[in-house]
Design a protein around this motif. Structure first.
Motif, PDB file in Angstrom:
ATOM      1  N   TYR A  18      81.578   2.000 -23.669  1.00 52.86           N
ATOM      2  CA  TYR A  18      82.393   0.426 -23.809  1.00 52.86           C
ATOM      3  C   TYR A  18      81.698   0.346 -22.248  1.00 52.86           C
ATOM      4  O   TYR A  18      81.845  -1.300 -22.087  1.00 52.86           O
ATOM      5  CB  TYR A  18      83.284   1.253 -24.189  1.00 52.86           C
ATOM      6  N   LEU A  19      81.449   0.850 -21.151  1.00 52.29           N
ATOM      7  CA  LEU A  19      80.808   0.263 -19.857  1.00 52.29           C
ATOM      8  C   LEU A  19      79.776  -0.699 -20.489  1.00 52.29           C
ATOM      9  O   LEU A  19      79.749  -2.296 -19.405  1.00 52.29           O
ATOM     10  CB  LEU A  19      80.582   0.908 -19.369  1.00 52.29           C
ATOM     11  N   LEU A  20      79.149  -0.401 -21.337  1.00 52.71           N
ATOM     12  CA  LEU A  20      77.788  -1.060 -21.282  1.00 52.71           C
ATOM     13  C   LEU A  20      77.803  -2.499 -21.764  1.00 52.71           C
ATOM     14  O   LEU A  20      77.272  -3.405 -21.855  1.00 52.71           O
ATOM     15  CB  LEU A  20      76.833  -0.241 -22.047  1.00 52.71           C
ATOM     16  N   ALA A  21      79.289  -2.738 -22.559  1.00 50.76           N
ATOM     17  CA  ALA A  21      79.601  -3.540 -22.639  1.00 50.76           C
ATOM     18  C   ALA A  21      80.600  -4.834 -21.732  1.00 50.76           C
ATOM     19  O   ALA A  21      80.788  -5.604 -21.312  1.00 50.76           O
ATOM     20  CB  ALA A  21      80.619  -3.852 -24.162  1.00 50.76           C
ATOM     21  N   THR A  22      81.493  -4.027 -20.913  1.00 53.70           N
ATOM     22  CA  THR A  22      82.314  -4.807 -20.363  1.00 53.70           C
ATOM     23  C   THR A  22      81.898  -5.031 -18.934  1.00 53.70           C
ATOM     24  O   THR A  22      82.043  -5.890 -18.260  1.00 53.70           O
ATOM     25  CB  THR A  22      83.352  -3.876 -20.217  1.00 53.70           C
ATOM     26  N   VAL A  23      81.026  -3.668 -18.317  1.00 56.96           N
ATOM     27  CA  VAL A  23      81.012  -4.101 -17.097  1.00 56.96           C
ATOM     28  C   VAL A  23      79.680  -5.132 -16.301  1.00 56.96           C
ATOM     29  O   VAL A  23      80.140  -6.401 -15.957  1.00 56.96           O
ATOM     30  CB  VAL A  23      79.883  -2.915 -16.736  1.00 56.96           C
ATOM     31  N   PRO A  24      78.489  -5.866 -17.834  1.00 58.10           N
ATOM     32  CA  PRO A  24      77.893  -7.058 -17.308  1.00 58.10           C
ATOM     33  C   PRO A  24      79.134  -7.981 -17.904  1.00 58.10           C
ATOM     34  O   PRO A  24      79.063  -9.234 -17.262  1.00 58.10           O
ATOM     35  CB  PRO A  24      77.200  -6.978 -19.326  1.00 58.10           C
ATOM     36  N   PHE A  25      80.150  -7.817 -18.604  1.00 58.17           N
ATOM     37  CA  PHE A  25      80.950  -9.423 -19.587  1.00 58.17           C
ATOM     38  C   PHE A  25      82.338  -9.334 -18.049  1.00 58.17           C
ATOM     39  O   PHE A  25      82.317 -10.693 -17.109  1.00 58.17           O
ATOM     40  CB  PHE A  25      81.904  -8.824 -20.202  1.00 58.17           C
ATOM     41  N   THR A  26      82.373  -8.247 -17.178  1.00 51.67           N
ATOM     42  CA  THR A  26      83.071  -8.819 -16.169  1.00 51.67           C
ATOM     43  C   THR A  26      82.463  -9.359 -14.515  1.00 51.67           C
ATOM     44  O   THR A  26      83.012  -9.678 -13.532  1.00 51.67           O
ATOM     45  CB  THR A  26      83.949  -7.220 -15.855  1.00 51.67           C
ATOM     46  N   THR A  27      81.539  -8.318 -14.839  1.00 49.41           N
ATOM     47  CA  THR A  27      80.561  -9.080 -13.236  1.00 49.41           C
ATOM     48  C   THR A  27      80.029 -10.455 -13.607  1.00 49.41           C
ATOM     49  O   THR A  27      79.837 -11.093 -12.329  1.00 49.41           O
ATOM     50  CB  THR A  27      78.886  -8.134 -13.575  1.00 49.41           C
ATOM     51  N   TRP A  28      79.815 -11.224 -14.906  1.00 45.46           N
ATOM     52  CA  TRP A  28      78.970 -12.218 -14.585  1.00 45.46           C
ATOM     53  C   TRP A  28      80.346 -12.950 -14.296  1.00 45.46           C
ATOM     54  O   TRP A  28      80.455 -14.078 -14.098  1.00 45.46           O
ATOM     55  CB  TRP A  28      78.906 -12.773 -16.436  1.00 45.46           C
ATOM     56  N   ILE A  29      82.048 -12.911 -14.916  1.00 47.19           N
ATOM     57  CA  ILE A  29      82.882 -13.673 -14.705  1.00 47.19           C
ATOM     58  C   ILE A  29      82.945 -13.756 -13.703  1.00 47.19           C
ATOM     59  O   ILE A  29      83.623 -14.833 -12.665  1.00 47.19           O
ATOM     60  CB  ILE A  29      84.291 -13.178 -16.062  1.00 47.19           C
ATOM     61  N   LEU A  30      83.319 -12.150 -12.405  1.00 48.14           N
ATOM     62  CA  LEU A  30      83.642 -11.767 -11.431  1.00 48.14           C
ATOM     63  C   LEU A  30      82.465 -12.565 -10.505  1.00 48.14           C
ATOM     64  O   LEU A  30      83.380 -13.397  -9.909  1.00 48.14           O
ATOM     65  CB  LEU A  30      84.425 -10.727 -11.336  1.00 48.14           C
ATOM     66  N   THR A  31      81.618 -13.234 -10.343  1.00 44.89           N
ATOM     67  CA  THR A  31      80.480 -13.576  -9.751  1.00 44.89           C
ATOM     68  C   THR A  31      80.568 -15.393  -9.658  1.00 44.89           C
ATOM     69  O   THR A  31      81.091 -15.704  -8.720  1.00 44.89           O
ATOM     70  CB  THR A  31      79.675 -13.159 -10.126  1.00 44.89           C
TER      71      THR A  31
END
Length: 294
Positions: free
Chosen positions: A161-174
Motif C-alpha cells: 500500500y505504501l507504493l500508492a500512498t507515499v507518492p500521493f502524500t509526498t506530492w500533496i504535502l510538497t
C-alpha cells in the motif's frame, strides 16, 4: 416634466423587477442542481441501508422503504471472520497512513525547501508512480513479497500500500510546504536550527490541517484497496474487509447474499464517515490551504 423624465423611473422599476426575477431563477436552478447532486451521491448509500434491513422476497417489495430488520447486522457481529477482517483493515490502514505521512512529509520537505538539480525530475517521477495502475506492478510486488517472506501477512499489505500512498502524500504535502513563507526557515537557520528541527519544531505544528486531510485520504485509499489484499492474503484470519465482503457466500451455491453484503458495506463505511465528521474542519482547512496568497 417631460415624457423622458417620467419614463425613467418606470424603466428602472422594470429593470429592477427583471433583475430580481433573474436572481430567483438562478437560485432555483442552483437549488435543483444541488438537490440532484445530493440524490445522486446519497441514494446508493440509502439503498444499501434499506436493502440490508430486508430478507428474501422482501427485497423486491417496497424497494425504497426500510423494513427495520437487523438480522443481517446481528449475523455480521457474530461472524468472527468479518470482525477479524475489520481489525485487520484498521491495523493495515492505520499503519499505512502513519508510515505514509512520516515518509511523505520528510520527502516533501526535501522537495519543497531544499534546492537541488534533480528536484523537478523527482517530482515528475513521483507523479508518474502515483498514477500507475496496480496491475502493472502486481507481478513485481508478488516476487518481492515472496522473496521477503511476507506472503499471507498483514505486513505485506502495508508494504504494497505504501507504493500508492507515499507518492500521493509526498506530492500533496510538497504543495503545502511550498506555501509557507521562507522567512520562517531563514530565521531558524540563523538561530542554528538544522533541517530536522525546522521540520519538526516549526513547520510540522503548522501543518495540522494538511496532515489531517492527506492522512484521511491515504487511510481511505488503504481501507478500500482490494487487488493487493486478494493477491497476497490467503487465509481468512488475515483478510481485510473488502476481500471478506467480496468472498461472502450464501447458504447454497445458488444463493447470492445481497442483504448480508449490503449490511457489511454499511458497517464498513461507518468508520470512514465518523473519521470525516471528526476531522471535517481540518480537512476543509487543509484542502483550501494555499488557495489564496496574500
Amino acid at each position: 416634466m417631460t415624457d423622458a423624465a417620467v419614463a425613467l423611473p418606470a424603466r428602472r422599476r422594470r429593470s429592477s423587477a427583471s433583475y430580481r426575477l433573474e436572481r430567483r431563477i438562478k437560485k432555483g436552478f442552483l437549488v435543483v442542481a444541488v438537490g440532484l447532486v445530493l440524490i445522486y451521491t446519497l441514494f446508493p448509500y440509502y439503498w444499501a441501508i434499506v436493502s440490508s434491513t430486508k430478507q428474501g422476497a422482501a427485497l423486491y417489495r417496497n424497494t425504497f422503504l426500510p423494513a427495520f430488520d437487523l438480522t443481517y447486522y446481528k449475523a455480521l457481529y457474530e461472524n468472527r471472520i468479518f470482525l477479524g477482517s475489520l481489525v485487520n483493515s484498521a491495523f493495515v490502514a492505520s499503519s499505512t497512513t502513519a508510515l505514509s505521512l512520516i515518509l511523505g512529509i520528510s520527502a516533501a520537505y526535501a522537495l519543497g525547501r531544499i534546492d537541488f538539480p534533480q528536484r523537478r525530475g523527482v517530482l515528475m517521477t513521483i507523479l508518474m508512480i502515483s498514477i500507475f495502475p496496480q496491475v502493472v506492478v502486481l507481478s513485481g510486488m508478488f516476487e518481492l513479497i515472496n522473496w521477503l517472506g511476507l506472503y499471507n501477512r498483514p505486513s505485506a499489505l502495508i508494504l504494497t500500500y505504501l507504493l500508492a500512498t507515499v507518492p500521493f502524500t509526498t506530492w500533496i504535502l510538497t504543495t503545502f510546504i511550498r506555501e509557507f513563507p521562507r522567512e520562517l526557515e531563514e530565521a531558524a537557520i540563523i538561530d542554528g536550527c538544522s533541517h530536522f528541527r525546522i521540520l519538526t519544531k516549526i513547520l510540522l505544528p503548522l501543518m495540522g490541517p494538511s496532515l489531517a486531510s492527506t492522512g484521511i485520504l491515504a487511510f481511505i485509499l488503504a481501507w478500500n484497496e482490494f487487488l493487493f489484499a486478494l493477491t497476497f492474503i490467503l487465509t481468512d484470519e488475515n483478510r481485510t474487509v473488502p476481500v471478506a465482503i467480496g468472498l461472502m457466500g450464501g447458504s447454497s451455491r445458488y444463493e447470492y447474499p445481497f442483504g448480508q453484503i449490503m449490511a457489511a458495506s454499511v458497517t464498513v463505511t461507518l468508520p470512514l464517515i465518523i473519521l470525516v465528521l471528526i476531522f471535517q474542519r481540518r480537512i476543509v482547512a487543509g484542502l483550501t490551504a494555499g488557495a489564496v496568497k496574500g
